[in-house]
Scaffold this active site. Sequence first.
Site, PDB file in Angstrom:
ATOM      1  N   HIS A   8      -2.456   2.323   8.520  1.00  0.00           N
ATOM      2  CA  HIS A   8      -3.558   1.506   8.003  1.00  0.00           C
ATOM      3  C   HIS A   8      -3.699   0.243   8.838  1.00  0.00           C
ATOM      4  CE1 HIS A   8      -6.076  -0.853   5.379  1.00  0.00           C
ATOM      5  NE2 HIS A   8      -5.113  -1.735   5.167  1.00  0.00           N
ATOM      6  N   HIS A  10      -6.886  -3.030  10.246  1.00  0.00           N
ATOM      7  CA  HIS A  10      -8.136  -3.764   9.994  1.00  0.00           C
ATOM      8  C   HIS A  10      -8.939  -3.935  11.290  1.00  0.00           C
ATOM      9  CE1 HIS A  10      -5.698  -5.985   6.568  1.00  0.00           C
ATOM     10  NE2 HIS A  10      -5.934  -4.722   6.270  1.00  0.00           N
ATOM     11  N   GLU A  67       0.829  -1.218   0.000  1.00  0.00           N
ATOM     12  CA  GLU A  67       0.000   0.000   0.000  1.00  0.00           C
ATOM     13  C   GLU A  67       0.862   1.266   0.000  1.00  0.00           C
ATOM     14  OE1 GLU A  67      -2.953  -0.599  -0.597  1.00  0.00           O
ATOM     15  OE2 GLU A  67      -3.479  -2.505   0.333  1.00  0.00           O
ATOM     16  N   GLU A  86     -16.650  11.534  23.160  1.00  0.00           N
ATOM     17  CA  GLU A  86     -15.260  11.684  22.747  1.00  0.00           C
ATOM     18  C   GLU A  86     -15.083  11.852  21.224  1.00  0.00           C
ATOM     19  OE1 GLU A  86     -13.564  11.919  25.368  1.00  0.00           O
ATOM     20  OE2 GLU A  86     -11.528  12.062  24.576  1.00  0.00           O
ATOM     21  N   HIS A 142     -12.797  -3.643   4.374  1.00  0.00           N
ATOM     22  CA  HIS A 142     -11.340  -3.854   4.449  1.00  0.00           C
ATOM     23  C   HIS A 142     -10.713  -3.286   5.731  1.00  0.00           C
ATOM     24  CE1 HIS A 142      -7.207  -3.983   2.301  1.00  0.00           C
ATOM     25  NE2 HIS A 142      -7.010  -3.661   3.560  1.00  0.00           N
TER      26      HIS A 142
HETATM   27  O1  2HA Z   1      -0.395  -5.043   4.125  1.00  0.00           O
HETATM   28  O2  2HA Z   1      -3.271  -4.454   5.002  1.00  0.00           O
HETATM   29  O3  2HA Z   1      -4.111  -3.593   2.672  1.00  0.00           O
HETATM   30  C1  2HA Z   1      -1.548  -5.790   4.171  1.00  0.00           C
HETATM   31  C2  2HA Z   1      -2.715  -4.895   4.025  1.00  0.00           C
HETATM   32  C3  2HA Z   1      -3.138  -4.568   2.672  1.00  0.00           C
HETATM   33 ZN    ZN Z   2      -5.241  -3.710   4.620  1.00  0.00          ZN
END
Ligand code: 2HA
Ligand code: ZN
Length: 270
Positions: A139, A141, A116, A169, A210
């Site tokens: 980033h 998940h 990414e 908050e 995602h």
């Molecule tokens: O690196 O999260 O979006 C693995 C990820 C791809």
């Molecule tokens: Zn990801």
Amino acid sequence: MKDIMTAPFLVKTVRTITEMYRHGWDERNGGNVSLLLDEVEVKDYVDITKVLRTIPTGFEAPELDGRYFLVTSTGSYFRNVQYEPEKDLGLLRLADGGRTAELLWGYEDGGKFTSEFAAHILSHKSRLSVDPQNRVIMHSHPANLIAMTYVHGLDEREFTRTLWRMETECMIVFPDGVNVLPWMLCGTNEIGEATAEKMKTARLVVWAQHGIYGAGSDLDEAFGLIETADKAAEIYLKIAHLPVKQTLTDEDLRLIAGHFGGKVREGWLD
Ligand code: 2HA
Ligand code: ZN
């Protein structure tokens, strides 16, 4: 040269990544982090005249030519970064208008930057254009936010308003709101460009089905944004199927923003 393992930027990055894993946000090789660094921060720890490898980036970012970034590697398991940071992290300098990454330290098993990378670098560019203090793109998940993208509409104003109402908050932490991208294939320049565009108006960008991107002036700010948004999503999932008796009104939200000095996203309160 000083030992890079003692560099504040490296110590803090490793601690933050470990904490992201502990929060359950980064299963297996999920997630990626990039930290923009000034030359003065890195030059005591690496020989900036010694490029170990050059890696093509696949995009252009002339505005960031010559800038330094600490970036997680593709395939790195956040669970393990603390044990071998020299393998799972790389210190890079962009060159050739952003078309090349010059490796100065790290990726010792022959690896390279996250899949990414385009989303990260283009998002840095976007955030810097509106906030010169921005240093971090993160980033991950987080399960609650991802779950919410299955059951809540993806209109970003409505998505944000739901999160704002979930606890006091939220308006304090992200008055700029949350932008949302519909599902797109990850690891491409297209999602990188779309994310960067969304980063111009908010520090949080949800990737439906995602995960999420957060931006901040330091690792704690980016982490705290994601942490707060995911907590709000968790509360939403706990109450969405129950009859709601009372909630935070727009008037309440305006009062919070006024008291804490947050600049509310234009037009997102009724
Ligand atoms: O690196 O999260 O979006 C693995 C990820 C791809
Ligand atoms: Zn990801």
